[in-house]
Structure formats: C-alpha cells, structure tokens
Design a protein around this motif. Structure first.
Motif, mmCIF file in Angstrom:
data_model
loop_
_atom_site.group_PDB
_atom_site.id
_atom_site.type_symbol
_atom_site.label_atom_id
_atom_site.label_comp_id
_atom_site.label_asym_id
_atom_site.label_seq_id
_atom_site.Cartn_x
_atom_site.Cartn_y
_atom_site.Cartn_z
ATOM 1 N N ARG A 1 30.523 39.951 25.090
ATOM 2 C CA ARG A 1 29.149 40.304 24.716
ATOM 3 C C ARG A 1 28.630 41.446 25.570
ATOM 4 N NH1 ARG A 1 28.415 34.507 24.241
ATOM 5 N NH2 ARG A 1 27.548 34.435 26.350
ATOM 6 N N GLU A 2 28.872 41.384 26.865
ATOM 7 C CA GLU A 2 28.408 42.445 27.763
ATOM 8 C C GLU A 2 29.049 43.782 27.395
ATOM 9 O OE1 GLU A 2 26.210 42.651 30.207
ATOM 10 O OE2 GLU A 2 25.605 40.559 30.402
ATOM 11 N N ARG A 3 30.341 43.763 27.116
ATOM 12 C CA ARG A 3 31.041 45.002 26.749
ATOM 13 C C ARG A 3 30.481 45.566 25.452
ATOM 14 N NH1 ARG A 3 34.692 46.167 23.222
ATOM 15 N NH2 ARG A 3 35.146 43.992 22.717
ATOM 16 N N PHE B 1 27.563 44.961 24.105
ATOM 17 C CA PHE B 1 26.181 45.394 24.313
ATOM 18 C C PHE B 1 26.151 46.869 24.688
ATOM 19 C CE2 PHE B 1 22.474 46.247 26.880
ATOM 20 C CZ PHE B 1 21.455 45.538 26.283
ATOM 21 N N ASP B 2 26.984 47.244 25.647
ATOM 22 C CA ASP B 2 27.013 48.641 26.096
ATOM 23 C C ASP B 2 27.445 49.586 24.980
ATOM 24 O OD1 ASP B 2 26.195 47.849 28.612
ATOM 25 O OD2 ASP B 2 28.227 47.782 29.435
ATOM 26 N N VAL B 3 28.423 49.160 24.177
ATOM 27 C CA VAL B 3 28.897 49.997 23.071
ATOM 28 C C VAL B 3 27.803 50.153 22.020
ATOM 29 C CG1 VAL B 3 30.601 50.217 21.222
ATOM 30 C CG2 VAL B 3 31.306 49.364 23.467
ATOM 31 N N VAL C 1 24.508 49.871 22.381
ATOM 32 C CA VAL C 1 23.420 50.703 22.909
ATOM 33 C C VAL C 1 23.801 52.178 22.864
ATOM 34 C CG1 VAL C 1 22.198 51.272 25.051
ATOM 35 C CG2 VAL C 1 22.383 48.890 24.307
ATOM 36 N N GLU C 2 25.069 52.465 23.155
ATOM 37 C CA GLU C 2 25.530 53.850 23.180
ATOM 38 C C GLU C 2 25.661 54.442 21.782
ATOM 39 O OE1 GLU C 2 29.611 56.244 24.352
ATOM 40 O OE2 GLU C 2 29.112 54.422 25.456
ATOM 41 N N ARG C 3 26.132 53.642 20.815
ATOM 42 C CA ARG C 3 26.499 54.201 19.516
ATOM 43 C C ARG C 3 25.505 53.943 18.386
ATOM 44 N NH1 ARG C 3 32.320 52.748 17.812
ATOM 45 N NH2 ARG C 3 31.490 53.844 16.011
ATOM 46 N N ILE D 1 22.685 41.967 21.100
ATOM 47 C CA ILE D 1 21.596 42.573 21.873
ATOM 48 C C ILE D 1 20.618 41.500 22.336
ATOM 49 C CG2 ILE D 1 19.547 44.060 21.686
ATOM 50 C CD1 ILE D 1 22.062 45.689 22.034
ATOM 51 N N THR E 1 20.435 40.179 26.360
ATOM 52 C CA THR E 1 19.133 40.393 27.000
ATOM 53 C C THR E 1 18.550 39.078 27.491
ATOM 54 O OG1 THR E 1 18.697 42.339 25.629
ATOM 55 C CG2 THR E 1 16.789 41.278 26.668
ATOM 56 N N ARG F 1 20.364 37.639 30.535
ATOM 57 C CA ARG F 1 19.983 38.348 31.755
ATOM 58 C C ARG F 1 18.616 37.884 32.255
ATOM 59 N NH1 ARG F 1 21.775 44.523 29.985
ATOM 60 N NH2 ARG F 1 24.046 44.164 30.048
#
Length: 198
Positions: A50-52, A54-56, A58-60, A134, A138, A141
């Motif tokens: 999920r963390e990985r 999430f970053d993808v 947000v970026e794409r 997402i 969130t 965290r």
C-alpha cells in the motif's frame, strides 16, 4: 466509460467507517490512461504494498485528493451521513474536475457529475482501488500519530477498529478523546469506567 465519452473518470472510496476511534478518511483519484500495475482493494494488500502504491498513485494520477472527517463530526452526523460527506468532499477537492465518478458500494449524491455505485468497486475498478489505497494509507498514518498520543490503546495495531485488543483497553481505561461516542461499545466502556482514558 471511455468509449462513452467520459475522459476523466474518478474513483472514490473511504477507510475507517467501521472503526470506533479516529477519523473517517476518503480518497478520490483520476488515473492516467496508462495502467498502474498492482492496484487492488487496499484491504487485500500488505502495508508495504500500500505504501509503495500510494507513492506511485500520487506521482502518476491526473488528480487525487484525500479528506478526513474527525471523530466528533462522525458523532455529530452519524456514520452513513459522514461517509457520504467525506466522499463528496474528496471528489469536489480534485484539481481536475471528473466527467464521471465511480463510488464503492453505494451511491453518493451531490457530486456535480454523473456517477455509478459499484458493489466491491475497489476490486473491479482501478480508480476506486487507487482511492481506497490513498484513503487507507492516509488513515493508517493518522492512527500511528494518535498511537504516539495514546499508546495504551494500541492504535498502531488495530487502527481504531473494534478488535478484542482494542475492546480490552476500552474496558480497562474507558475511551480517549478520539473515540466515537455513537458506538455502543464506546458508550458502555465510558459508563463502566466513569471517565476518559488519558
């Protein structure tokens, strides 16, 4: 939907509806045309995946947003109304206005565009799966941050859901300030202990 002329399709989903502590979090995502590998219902993924992702995402993503409805507003509105409000806010906060919205499970009015509720949408629609990731990351965290304030409840483990571990802490300590008082198990613990855990 693309063949029908809807260029920007948003998915929307929430995390934390069934928890008795912490916020309800909703995400909305408009994905790019090129697929993001590995998207799935956030509940079926490991925390690391999920963390990985999430970053993808947000970026794409063409656009994404996330909103938090705090525990006291959940108590004020009730969970179903709070859930609808969270999904609506997430969609309206997207930087790129969607042409169509897919929601997980049940329909949401007031989105400003056509929409469709999909049963288990986070398992069949990539944009809804992305929104679920997402929202879940969130919220996890946020609950980890709450664990720093209230370590005796184990929020880092159960994230505020009504597990046996959580209930044991509630029964011993009573609720803390982020517990949702609309939940009967929280009210029962508060009556039994006669105060708020700190």
């Amino acid at each position: 939907l693309g063949r029908a002329g809807f260029a920007r399709v948003a998915g929307a989903d929430e995390a934390g509806r069934g928890a008795c502590a912490g916020p309800l979090v909703a995400g909305a995502v408009v994905l790019p045309a090129r697929p993001i590998p590995g998207l799935a219902d956030s509940k079926l993924l490991t925390a690391a995946s999920r963390e990985r992702l999430f970053d993808v995402i947000v970026e794409r993503a063409v656009a994404w947003s996330v909103v938090s409805v705090e525990h006291d507003e959940c108590d004020l509105l009730g969970m179903h109304v709070a859930n609808l409000a969270a999904l609506r806010r997430a969609v309206w906060r997207l930087d790129a206005r969607p042409d169509f919205v897919l929601t997980d499970g049940f329909s949401v009015d007031g989105l400003g565009v056509e929409s469709l509720a999909m049963w288990k949408g986070d398992r069949v629609a990539a944009s809804v799966a992305a929104a679920s990731i997402i929202a879940k990351v969130t919220r996890d965290r946020l609950m980890a941050a709450h664990h720093e304030r209230f370590p005796q409840y184990g929020f880092d483990i159960h994230k505020g859901y009504c597990t046996g571990l959580h209930q044991s802490a509630l029964d011993e300590l009573g609720p803390c300030e982020i517990h949702r008082r609309r939940f009967e198990n929280v009210r029962r613990a508060e009556r039994a202990v006669g105060g708020v855990g700190d």
